[in-house]
Design a protein around this motif. Structure first.
Motif, PDB file in Angstrom:
ATOM      1  N   HIS A  81     -13.238  18.417  67.547  1.00 39.30           N
ATOM      2  CA  HIS A  81     -15.148  18.547  67.667  1.00 39.30           C
ATOM      3  C   HIS A  81     -15.250  18.450  65.648  1.00 39.30           C
ATOM      4  N   PHE A  82     -14.309  18.807  64.971  1.00 37.88           N
ATOM      5  CA  PHE A  82     -14.456  18.932  63.344  1.00 37.88           C
ATOM      6  C   PHE A  82     -14.348  17.723  63.104  1.00 37.88           C
ATOM      7  N   ILE A  83     -12.881  17.110  63.482  1.00 36.80           N
ATOM      8  CA  ILE A  83     -12.081  15.197  63.526  1.00 36.80           C
ATOM      9  C   ILE A  83     -13.267  14.757  63.460  1.00 36.80           C
ATOM     10  N   LEU A  84     -13.659  14.772  65.220  1.00 33.52           N
ATOM     11  CA  LEU A  84     -14.475  13.647  65.106  1.00 33.52           C
ATOM     12  C   LEU A  84     -15.609  13.357  64.632  1.00 33.52           C
ATOM     13  N   TRP A  85     -16.729  15.241  64.847  1.00 29.76           N
ATOM     14  CA  TRP A  85     -17.995  14.380  63.766  1.00 29.76           C
ATOM     15  C   TRP A  85     -17.652  14.023  62.148  1.00 29.76           C
ATOM     16  N   PHE A  86     -16.839  15.023  61.875  1.00 26.65           N
ATOM     17  CA  PHE A  86     -16.267  14.626  60.460  1.00 26.65           C
ATOM     18  C   PHE A  86     -16.661  12.741  60.424  1.00 26.65           C
ATOM     19  N   GLU A  87     -15.587  12.225  61.237  1.00 28.59           N
ATOM     20  CA  GLU A  87     -15.016  10.986  61.435  1.00 28.59           C
ATOM     21  C   GLU A  87     -16.598   9.891  61.482  1.00 28.59           C
ATOM     22  N   SER A  88     -17.420  11.078  62.610  1.00 26.53           N
ATOM     23  CA  SER A  88     -18.803  10.092  62.627  1.00 26.53           C
ATOM     24  C   SER A  88     -19.770  10.139  61.362  1.00 26.53           C
ATOM     25  N   VAL A  94     -26.795  10.675  58.743  1.00 20.49           N
ATOM     26  CA  VAL A  94     -26.663  12.733  59.062  1.00 20.49           C
ATOM     27  C   VAL A  94     -27.501  12.968  60.127  1.00 20.49           C
ATOM     28  N   ALA A  95     -28.611  12.405  60.021  1.00 23.26           N
ATOM     29  CA  ALA A  95     -29.456  12.320  60.804  1.00 23.26           C
ATOM     30  C   ALA A  95     -28.907  12.558  62.563  1.00 23.26           C
ATOM     31  N   SER A  96     -28.445  11.150  62.588  1.00 21.53           N
ATOM     32  CA  SER A  96     -28.201  10.345  64.393  1.00 21.53           C
ATOM     33  C   SER A  96     -26.493  11.435  64.670  1.00 21.53           C
ATOM     34  N   SER A  97     -25.833  11.434  63.777  1.00 20.81           N
ATOM     35  CA  SER A  97     -24.737  12.439  63.913  1.00 20.81           C
ATOM     36  C   SER A  97     -25.030  13.347  64.715  1.00 20.81           C
ATOM     37  N   LEU A 100     -26.697  13.801  68.097  1.00 22.44           N
ATOM     38  CA  LEU A 100     -25.547  13.572  68.916  1.00 22.44           C
ATOM     39  C   LEU A 100     -24.828  14.355  69.437  1.00 22.44           C
ATOM     40  N   VAL A 101     -24.214  15.612  68.027  1.00 24.10           N
ATOM     41  CA  VAL A 101     -23.294  16.784  67.990  1.00 24.10           C
ATOM     42  C   VAL A 101     -23.990  18.209  68.716  1.00 24.10           C
ATOM     43  N   THR A 102     -25.059  17.701  68.216  1.00 23.05           N
ATOM     44  CA  THR A 102     -25.965  19.299  68.945  1.00 23.05           C
ATOM     45  C   THR A 102     -26.296  19.300  70.283  1.00 23.05           C
ATOM     46  N   LEU A 103     -26.384  17.895  70.955  1.00 26.58           N
ATOM     47  CA  LEU A 103     -27.187  18.135  71.969  1.00 26.58           C
ATOM     48  C   LEU A 103     -25.949  18.988  73.518  1.00 26.58           C
ATOM     49  N   ASP A 153     -21.787   7.860  66.532  1.00 17.94           N
ATOM     50  CA  ASP A 153     -22.650   8.063  67.783  1.00 17.94           C
ATOM     51  C   ASP A 153     -21.577   8.138  69.061  1.00 17.94           C
ATOM     52  N   ILE A 154     -20.971   7.522  69.472  1.00 19.47           N
ATOM     53  CA  ILE A 154     -19.539   8.233  70.626  1.00 19.47           C
ATOM     54  C   ILE A 154     -19.127   9.079  70.662  1.00 19.47           C
ATOM     55  N   LEU A 155     -18.203   9.305  69.115  1.00 19.25           N
ATOM     56  CA  LEU A 155     -17.430   9.766  68.256  1.00 19.25           C
ATOM     57  C   LEU A 155     -18.588  11.496  67.695  1.00 19.25           C
ATOM     58  N   ALA A 156     -19.923  11.541  67.515  1.00 14.49           N
ATOM     59  CA  ALA A 156     -20.565  12.463  67.842  1.00 14.49           C
ATOM     60  C   ALA A 156     -20.577  13.186  68.996  1.00 14.49           C
ATOM     61  N   LEU A 157     -20.833  12.301  69.994  1.00 17.22           N
ATOM     62  CA  LEU A 157     -21.318  12.900  71.716  1.00 17.22           C
ATOM     63  C   LEU A 157     -19.892  13.565  71.974  1.00 17.22           C
ATOM     64  N   ILE A 158     -18.854  13.091  71.605  1.00 16.15           N
ATOM     65  CA  ILE A 158     -17.674  13.512  72.461  1.00 16.15           C
ATOM     66  C   ILE A 158     -17.112  15.255  71.358  1.00 16.15           C
TER      67      ILE A 158
END
Length: 296
Positions: A81-88, A94-97, A100-103, A153-158
């Motif tokens: 989760h951390f790896i993919l979110w930080f990559e995103s 910051v707002a868009s990432s 999506l990570v808080t959906l 966005d895709i990384l944040a969603l995963i």
């Protein structure tokens, strides 16, 4: 189930405020995503270690094989989760990432229904749709501002799906063991997974500027110890659904901090979307409070 000494919703509020700082610290750091994630968990484990060895190490004997397996899986989910979110955050704002990570309600409502048979009311579904619609509006404008935003966005969603799975496992295991034991084991397993990831990718663990080490430590203290750890504590009394909805406030806090500290401007869709998200949370909170009073 024992009655909490402190209202667990206080832990949720503090947790949301704390995790709102995460994206900012990541943006400020110059280290690769895997390294940032590793040191975030590594410093967290170091800070927890003395307390754990003095008061809680005996609880390891009470953990079943199933608890260890689930805690290990949760740790791996948290690591990636951390790896993919930080990559995103390297691809999108910051707002868009954060949006999506808080959906998480999308995954959380479905997961708690399947795993714990928690009923989902029409009002709950409606409030989730409202909040999620606001989240989509916030990120909509960003899709056109940056051609690489879709990757982020895709990384944040995963990453969102992984953190929800981590919380669902916590909801099951936390009913049997203390928050300190569960959190320590999960963070330790996550640290090991991140170390292996960094080694496989051959990302250097040092040297880094002094400011980076400060950000690593701040990530351990605020988003982890005062964020995720308090969520784990609240999970004994509060559903994953409620925590997932509350975490939507993170996107508002992160967007404000990004505007103040790094100059990321908010466009009209982000302002309107933020208002819609908060409206959805209010509907959900009122529905949860009414349902709880009817059960008493």
């Amino acid at each position: 189930m024992e009655k909490p000494k402190v209202n667990p919703y206080i832990f949720v509020i503090i947790g949301v405020l704390s995790v709102s700082t995460s994206a900012i610290f990541v943006k400020f750091s110059t280290a690769p995503s895997g390294v940032i994630a590793f040191y975030r968990l590594f410093f967290t484990v170091l800070i927890m270690l003395p307390i754990y060895l003095i008061k809680y190490v005996k609880e390891l004997r009470n953990m079943t094989k199933k608890d260890y397996i689930l805690s290990t899986i949760a740790g791996v989910f948290l690591a990636f989760h951390f790896i993919l979110w930080f990559e995103s955050l390297d691809y999108t704002s910051v707002a868009s990432s954060t949006v999506l990570v808080t959906l998480q309600p999308l995954f959380s409502f479905f997961g708690t229904y399947l795993l714990f048979k928690e009923p989902i009311s029409v009002k709950t579904i409606f409030s989730a749709v409202v909040a999620i619609s606001g989240s989509v509006m916030i990120s909509w404008g960003d899709f056109y501002l940056n051609e690489k935003a879709l990757i982020g966005d895709i990384l944040a969603l995963i990453a969102c799906a992984l953190i929800t799975a981590y919380l669902l496992i916590g909801q099951a295991v936390r009913k049997r063991i203390s928050v300190v034991s569960y959190t320590f084991v999960v963070y330790f397993m996550s640290t090991v997974a991140l170390l292996l990831y960094v080694m496989i990718k051959k990302e250097p663990l040092y040297p880094y500027p002094t400011t980076d080490w400060i950000y690593f430590l701040l990530l351990a203290i605020f988003p982890n110890l005062l964020g995720h750890s308090l969520f784990n504590l609240a999970l004994k009394w509060v559903s994953t659904n409620i925590i997932s909805m509350a975490i939507l406030f993170e996107l508002v806090g992160a967007a404000i901090l990004a505007y103040i500290l790094i100059g990321e401007k908010l466009i009209w869709t982000q302002w309107v979307g933020g208002f819609i998200v908060i409206s959805g949370l209010i509907i959900f909170s009122l529905g949860s409070a009414k349902s709880k009073s009817n059960q008493m």
